[in-house]
Design a protein around this motif. Structure first.
Motif, PDB file in Angstrom:
ATOM      1  N   THR A 190     -37.287 -61.265  50.627  1.00 15.42           N
ATOM      2  CA  THR A 190     -36.330 -61.299  51.652  1.00 15.42           C
ATOM      3  C   THR A 190     -36.314 -59.712  52.377  1.00 15.42           C
ATOM      4  O   THR A 190     -36.577 -58.882  51.488  1.00 15.42           O
ATOM      5  N   THR A 191     -35.748 -59.684  53.670  1.00 12.36           N
ATOM      6  CA  THR A 191     -35.813 -58.320  53.983  1.00 12.36           C
ATOM      7  C   THR A 191     -34.620 -57.773  53.393  1.00 12.36           C
ATOM      8  O   THR A 191     -33.394 -58.214  53.092  1.00 12.36           O
ATOM      9  N   GLN A 192     -34.471 -56.497  53.050  1.00  9.07           N
ATOM     10  CA  GLN A 192     -33.536 -55.754  52.533  1.00  9.07           C
ATOM     11  C   GLN A 192     -32.793 -54.729  53.518  1.00  9.07           C
ATOM     12  O   GLN A 192     -33.811 -54.150  54.258  1.00  9.07           O
ATOM     13  N   THR A 193     -31.616 -54.527  53.425  1.00  8.76           N
ATOM     14  CA  THR A 193     -30.941 -53.463  54.294  1.00  8.76           C
ATOM     15  C   THR A 193     -30.276 -52.318  53.648  1.00  8.76           C
ATOM     16  O   THR A 193     -30.027 -52.713  52.283  1.00  8.76           O
ATOM     17  N   GLY A 194     -29.730 -51.435  54.327  1.00  7.38           N
ATOM     18  CA  GLY A 194     -29.102 -50.044  53.657  1.00  7.38           C
ATOM     19  C   GLY A 194     -29.986 -49.847  52.457  1.00  7.38           C
ATOM     20  O   GLY A 194     -29.400 -49.340  51.305  1.00  7.38           O
ATOM     21  N   VAL A 195     -31.231 -49.589  52.563  1.00  2.00           N
ATOM     22  CA  VAL A 195     -32.046 -48.792  51.448  1.00  2.00           C
ATOM     23  C   VAL A 195     -31.779 -47.432  51.251  1.00  2.00           C
ATOM     24  O   VAL A 195     -32.111 -46.686  52.383  1.00  2.00           O
ATOM     25  N   VAL A 196     -31.580 -46.911  49.989  1.00  2.00           N
ATOM     26  CA  VAL A 196     -30.992 -45.536  49.970  1.00  2.00           C
ATOM     27  C   VAL A 196     -32.038 -44.989  48.743  1.00  2.00           C
ATOM     28  O   VAL A 196     -31.769 -45.634  47.828  1.00  2.00           O
ATOM     29  N   ILE A 223     -29.839 -55.070  46.371  1.00  2.00           N
ATOM     30  CA  ILE A 223     -30.092 -54.673  44.899  1.00  2.00           C
ATOM     31  C   ILE A 223     -28.754 -53.605  44.612  1.00  2.00           C
ATOM     32  O   ILE A 223     -29.168 -52.484  45.035  1.00  2.00           O
ATOM     33  N   THR A 224     -27.925 -54.086  44.040  1.00  2.00           N
ATOM     34  CA  THR A 224     -26.873 -52.926  43.928  1.00  2.00           C
ATOM     35  C   THR A 224     -27.036 -52.365  42.307  1.00  2.00           C
ATOM     36  O   THR A 224     -26.526 -50.866  42.339  1.00  2.00           O
ATOM     37  N   THR A 225     -27.753 -52.733  41.613  1.00  2.00           N
ATOM     38  CA  THR A 225     -28.168 -51.871  40.372  1.00  2.00           C
ATOM     39  C   THR A 225     -29.332 -50.929  40.716  1.00  2.00           C
ATOM     40  O   THR A 225     -30.390 -51.457  40.898  1.00  2.00           O
TER      41      THR A 225
END
Length: 223
Positions: free
Chosen positions: A11-17, A68-70
């Protein structure tokens, strides 16, 4: 360093840091990361002397997204070359090469390696003072011992004066040495003084002569 985060999901991921606190800049943000695409942080780091002394650089990068918060973490260790070496310079002394004169020696030890060195100790048993110590010495740094020596007649009679200095540190335990030999001018000469005698210049009188020989050279003379 180039830190690359790839979206390996479906899936498309957002807010990648991406964060790597060792680097400058420390962060990169990709608002949207499509499946199979990558987000990249390129940053630089200035190597410090502490890093070289430690022998390695360890830096950790992390990445997270809204999905992905972890955080995902990756660590990279870079090994640094470590060398420990010292040089010792002992130039000719300053002073007059004659008995009773004082010679001044200046010894300079330099850290020619890549490691900070500790307990750097310069020694020259001929000098006063005969030892100096530097608690730490950074690469390119110097440690100096300045000492004096009183020339003796025995030195002049021998014709040369040789003395050896050494330097060690916690990291360089085998002494690094430097020897300096100075040569004395040797001359052997005598003068003889014979003044007029003391006494009455008449028959039956005694005349007293006093003869004086003087060593006008630089050497002790014998027999």
């Amino acid at each position: 360093y180039t830190v690359t985060v790839t979206n390996t999901g479906d899936t498309t991921q957002t807010g990648v840091v991406i964060t790597d606190t060792l680097l400058s800049p420390q962060n990169a943000i990709c608002d949207t990361l499509l499946q199979g695409n990558a987000c990249t942080l390129t940053g630089s780091y200035s190597v410090t002397q502490a890093d070289v002394d430690a022998g390695q650089i360890i830096n950790i990068a992390i990445a997270a997204s809204d999905q992905i918060t972890t955080a995902v973490m990756v660590s990279r260790t870079t090994t640094l070359t470590q060398t420990a070496s010292l040089t010792l310079d002992k130039p000719a002394p300053v002073g007059t090469l004659a008995a009773g004169e004082t010679l001044t020696y200046t010894l300079t030890a330099e850290n020619t390696g890549t490691l900070t060195q500790h307990a750097v100790t310069l020694s020259d048993p001929l000098l006063t003072p005969d030892t100096t110590a530097c608690a730490s010495l950074a690469p390119g740094g110097t440690c100096v011992l300045t000492g004096t020596y009183l020339v003796t007649q025995a030195d002049v009679d021998a014709g040369i004066l040789t003395n050896a200095a050494s330097v060690t540190s916690t990291e360089v335990t085998a002494p690094v040495t430097a020897t300096r030999t100075v040569t004395f001018t040797q001359s052997a000469s005598l003068t003889l003084a014979k003044p007029a005698p003391a006494g009455t210049l008449a028959a039956g009188e005694t005349l007293t002569y006093t003869l004086t020989a003087e060593n006008t050279g630089t050497l002790t003379q014998h027999t």
